[in-house]
Design a protein around this motif. Structure first.
Motif: not given
Ligand SMILES: Nc1nc2c(ncn2[C@@H]2O[C@H](COP(=O)(O)OP(=O)(O)OP(=O)(O)O)[C@@H](O)[C@H]2O)c(=O)[nH]1
Ligand SMILES: [Mg+2]
Length: 203
Positions: A183-185, A43-50
């Protein structure tokens, strides 16, 4: 250059505030929790911008004696400290995401990680609901408001929200969303639901 503003700018959010590039940003700490192998790191990997910080270690046969390996779906690593990521939700709100380790032997770390968090996103596997009972109990003990994100693994039938609510014994106003942690979204939508709920609670 980042400096603290003298006045609050995001009513309802009890969080750190900074001035960056002339705009006030509110830094909100969010805990991403859930039982072993529910998809926290994904989850964190899919969404983190860093580039997310992750502390994965290979699961060994020695660790199998102490760790819960059921429902692992070919998983070969496990989080041994924490995941960390960042998501700018709006011009004013930046989320700092702290993912807990899922193995029971690390659960003492959760309380420290919960300090200063505005709320928690509890990831739930609909096929292993009973494993989430202890997680929800702990988050309630820490006094954190939370939303439930049902991580929908491929092939599993979608469960009716009412049945999930009953099985997890949730309050009527606790948000429940379905997501795909890869999934990022979908992950962003789950976090947005949580933050909206936290803002409502705060105001
Ligand atoms: N099919 C499918 N697989 C998923 C999904 N989310 C995660 N996975 C897989 O499930 C496994 C567990 O994911 P992790 O992100 O490591 O789980 P975790 O909760 O961080 O695990 P621990 O830190 O060990 O507790 C990995 O193999 C992922 O690729 C999903 O939505 N669908
Ligand atoms: Mg993990």
């Amino acid at each position: 250059m980042v400096s603290r503003p003298s006045s609050a700018d995001a009513p309802g959010l009890d969080a750190q505030q900074y001035v960056q590039g002339g705009a006030t940003q509110t830094a909100v700490k969010i805990l991403v929790v859930g039982h072993f192998a529910v998809g926290k790191t994904t989850f964190i990997g899919s969404i983190s911008e860093i580039e997310p910080l992750s502390t994965e270690e290979t699961m060994t046969r020695v660790a199998a004696a102490v760790d819960d390996l059921k429902g692992v779906r070919g998983k070969t690593t496990t989080t041994v400290a924490m995941d960390f990521g960042r998501l700018t939700l709006s011009e004013r709100v930046v989320l700092y995401l702290f993912g807990t380790p899922g193995q029971l032997r690390f659960v003492q770390m959760w309380e420290d990680m919960a300090r200063g968090a505005l709320g928690a996103l509890i990831l739930v596997d609909p096929e292993r609901l009973a494993d989430s009972f202890a997680v929800i109990d702990l988050i309630e003990q820490y006094g954190l408001d939370y939303a439930i994100a049902v991580n929908h693994f491929d092939g599993n039938p979608l469960r009716a929200e009412a049945a999930l609510r009953e099985a997890l014994d949730l309050l009527d106003d606790t948000p429940v969303v379905t997501c795909d942690a890869r999934d990022e979204k979908s992950s962003a939508a789950a976090l947005t639901t949580l933050v909206r709920y936290l803002l409502d609670r705060a105001s």
